[in-house]
Design a protein around this motif. Structure first.
Motif, PDB file in Angstrom:
ATOM      1  N   LEU A 194       0.834  -1.203   0.000  1.00 28.05           N
ATOM      2  CA  LEU A 194       0.000   0.000   0.000  1.00 28.05           C
ATOM      3  C   LEU A 194       0.871   1.256   0.000  1.00 28.05           C
ATOM      4  CD1 LEU A 194      -3.159   0.105   0.168  1.00 28.05           C
ATOM      5  CD2 LEU A 194      -2.868   0.872   2.519  1.00 28.05           C
ATOM      6  N   VAL A 195       0.557   2.192  -0.881  1.00 21.50           N
ATOM      7  CA  VAL A 195       1.316   3.445  -0.955  1.00 21.50           C
ATOM      8  C   VAL A 195       0.482   4.652  -0.552  1.00 21.50           C
ATOM      9  CG1 VAL A 195       2.906   2.615  -2.721  1.00 21.50           C
ATOM     10  CG2 VAL A 195       0.778   3.684  -3.435  1.00 21.50           C
ATOM     11  N   GLU A 196      -0.840   4.464  -0.468  1.00 20.00           N
ATOM     12  CA  GLU A 196      -1.708   5.579  -0.100  1.00 20.00           C
ATOM     13  C   GLU A 196      -3.045   5.027   0.390  1.00 20.00           C
ATOM     14  OE1 GLU A 196      -3.478   9.751  -2.080  1.00 20.00           O
ATOM     15  OE2 GLU A 196      -2.257   8.356  -3.266  1.00 20.00           O
ATOM     16  N   GLY A 197      -3.628   5.671   1.396  1.00 21.73           N
ATOM     17  CA  GLY A 197      -4.941   5.279   1.877  1.00 21.73           C
ATOM     18  C   GLY A 197      -4.918   4.064   2.785  1.00 21.73           C
ATOM     19  N   ASP A 198      -6.041   3.339   2.805  1.00 19.95           N
ATOM     20  CA  ASP A 198      -6.238   2.182   3.676  1.00 19.95           C
ATOM     21  C   ASP A 198      -6.662   0.985   2.835  1.00 19.95           C
ATOM     22  OD1 ASP A 198      -7.125   0.306   5.601  1.00 19.95           O
ATOM     23  OD2 ASP A 198      -7.474   1.935   7.025  1.00 19.95           O
ATOM     24  N   HIS A 199      -6.260  -0.219   3.256  1.00 22.92           N
ATOM     25  CA  HIS A 199      -6.592  -1.413   2.487  1.00 22.92           C
ATOM     26  C   HIS A 199      -7.957  -1.990   2.840  1.00 22.92           C
ATOM     27  CE1 HIS A 199      -5.133  -3.306   6.201  1.00 22.92           C
ATOM     28  NE2 HIS A 199      -5.847  -4.361   5.833  1.00 22.92           N
ATOM     29  N   GLN A 200      -8.604  -1.496   3.877  1.00 20.61           N
ATOM     30  CA  GLN A 200      -9.898  -2.033   4.281  1.00 20.61           C
ATOM     31  C   GLN A 200     -10.946  -1.787   3.198  1.00 20.61           C
ATOM     32  OE1 GLN A 200     -10.502  -3.849   6.951  1.00 20.61           O
ATOM     33  NE2 GLN A 200      -8.392  -3.664   7.697  1.00 20.61           N
ATOM     34  N   LEU A 201     -11.651  -2.881   2.806  1.00 21.04           N
ATOM     35  CA  LEU A 201     -12.641  -2.779   1.734  1.00 21.04           C
ATOM     36  C   LEU A 201     -14.046  -2.449   2.240  1.00 21.04           C
ATOM     37  CD1 LEU A 201     -11.533  -5.800  -0.500  1.00 21.04           C
ATOM     38  CD2 LEU A 201     -10.873  -3.394  -0.692  1.00 21.04           C
ATOM     39  N   MET A 202     -14.276  -2.615   3.531  1.00 22.13           N
ATOM     40  CA  MET A 202     -15.562  -2.251   4.131  1.00 22.13           C
ATOM     41  C   MET A 202     -15.299  -1.350   5.323  1.00 22.13           C
ATOM     42  SD  MET A 202     -18.095  -3.549   2.379  1.00 22.13           S
ATOM     43  CE  MET A 202     -19.443  -3.332   3.542  1.00 22.13           C
ATOM     44  N   ARG A 203     -15.909  -0.162   5.308  1.00 21.55           N
ATOM     45  CA  ARG A 203     -15.735   0.793   6.410  1.00 21.55           C
ATOM     46  C   ARG A 203     -17.098   1.399   6.727  1.00 21.55           C
ATOM     47  NH1 ARG A 203     -10.918   4.330   3.630  1.00 21.55           N
ATOM     48  NH2 ARG A 203      -9.879   2.564   2.616  1.00 21.55           N
ATOM     49  N   GLY A 204     -17.526   1.179   7.947  1.00 22.19           N
ATOM     50  CA  GLY A 204     -18.813   1.736   8.356  1.00 22.19           C
ATOM     51  C   GLY A 204     -19.970   1.230   7.519  1.00 22.19           C
TER      52      GLY A 204
END
Length: 409
Positions: free
Chosen positions: A131-141
């Motif tokens: 990962l170079v930017e952001g978050d790897h989580q595919l489900m958030r909230g």
């Protein structure tokens, strides 16, 4: 005492050899040394490239992939998943839906490879480390997010976590007809998703892939219980090849089970084929360099005619005479080969340790040329040198053993 070897060593180290013979022998040794060194270095570079490819794909590749032998997708129900999870060595099973889709962002669009994965995907994949930017989580909230390749982000100029401009994905709707409807509303399934992270692995993946939650892909593609593949992680205490064979026998001929190398068989096979042709090419170069051994031995046979006559008069057989000059050629080749091996191994070690030769590209995934020495390459190089040495030495040696004793005396 090995008499032929003793005499060959005396001939090799003799200071009374004629100057031209000595010069040709030295050229022979230098040619063999340079050819051997180059062969070891080039083969090590190909080994390094092969390992680099494996390390790059290991960030996103599972240990094993199960897919249908025929067709793009197959039904995945609870009994099948239960059977897979109960297989010895299987520690994790990830459901995957993968297909092409049209990605739109503002006024730009491109076709991407959309890969929908179940929640346990990141438990077996190392893509989060790329990962170079952001978050790897595919489900958030409770909302789906996409993980994009760096090339996809650059091509469409996508801003992460932009609540006002989500990604727009379209997939052709299956209406049972051969042609798409002329009405865009009826021709495509459409869904929006937010961009949550960017990864950088390898150009092919970075320029085409996006990862989304399995439910999102399932809804967009209308796949229901169908999956394009199942990804399996093998337990640490188990052999991947053993688990692969077990799964193949349990699943039958309707499924194929591929390990990491088989998933990229075309690329790895291309590297191996190139390596084989490079080996053959450098073996021919070694053969040409070793022709000097033929000329130096031929001149040595002429120079030592009287010595040969004396030895034969003392009772030496023709086999002994032949072996003297075979050993002479072997010594010349051996000195050159050992020198080349030492130089080649030393240069490869320096490259591995200090990275002396850089890739020369700011965008390359590694700073310096990857090299990896393998004992098998040294063995194959040594065998090639032995075969070449015998080939170029046998004719002068036979000529020496067939000389007429009376003429020489």
């Amino acid at each position: 005492m090995n008499v032929p070897l003793l005499i060959a060593r005396r001939y090799f180290s003799s200071k009374k050899k004629r100057n031209i013979i000595s010069i040709i022998s030295n050229i022979s040794m230098i040619g063999v040394a340079v050819g051997t060194m180059a062969l070891i270095i080039v083969l090590s570079v190909f080994n390094g490239l092969e390992d680099l490819v494996r390390s790059l794909y290991s960030k996103s590749d599972p240990d094993l992939v199960i897919s249908a032998t025929k067709g793009k997708a197959f039904e995945v129900r609870a009994p099948l998943l239960t059977k897979l999870k109960a297989t010895p060595g299987v520690s994790l099973v990830t459901e995957v839906i993968e297909d092409n889709a049209l990605l739109q962002y503002h006024d730009r669009q491109m076709v991407v490879k959309m890969k929908g994965v179940s929640e346990n995907f990141f438990a077996q994949s190392n893509i989060d480390s790329a990962l170079v930017e952001g978050d790897h989580q595919l489900m958030r909230g409770g909302e789906p997010y996409a993980l994009l390749g760096a090339g996809v982000q650059h091509e469409l100029s996508i801003a992460l976590n932009n609540r006002f401009s989500p990604l727009h994905l379209l997939y052709p709707r299956n209406t049972g007809k051969k042609a798409l409807s002329l009405n865009p509303e009826n021709a495509f399934n459409e869904q929006n998703i937010f961009a949550g992270g960017v990864f950088l692995i390898e150009q092919h993946i970075d320029d085409s892939y996006i990862f989304v939650p399995l439910e999102f892909a399932q809804s967009l593609l209308r796949y229901g219980n169908k999956r394009t593949s199942l990804e399996v992680r093998v337990g640490k205490d188990y052999s991947i090849s053993d688990v692969k064979e077990t799964l193949r026998s349990e699943l039958g001929t309707n499924f194929q089970v591929l390990d990491s190398d088989e998933q990229h068989v075309s690329l790895l096979k291309a590297i191996k084929v190139e390596k084989m042709f490079v080996f053959i090419t450098f073996a021919f170069i070694l053969l040409i360099a070793s022709l000097n051994i033929f000329f130096s031995l031929s001149m040595l046979v002429i120079d030592k005619r009287k010595d040969v006559a004396v030895l034969m008069a003392m009772g030496c057989t023709r086999v002994t005479i032949r072996n003297i000059f075979l050993y002479e050629g072997a010594i010349v080749a051996l000195v050159g080969a050992v020198t080349g091996l030492v130089l080649g191994v030393t240069i490869c070690w320096l490259q591995q340790t200090f990275g002396l030769v850089s890739m020369g590209m700011a965008t390359s995934v590694v700073d310096s040329y990857p090299v990896k020495m393998q004992f098998l390459d040294i063995i194959l190089t040594s065998i090639a040198i032995i075969v070449i040495t015998i080939t170029v030495s046998i004719r002068p040696a036979l000529a020496a053993s067939q000389q007429d004793l009376r003429e020489n005396l």
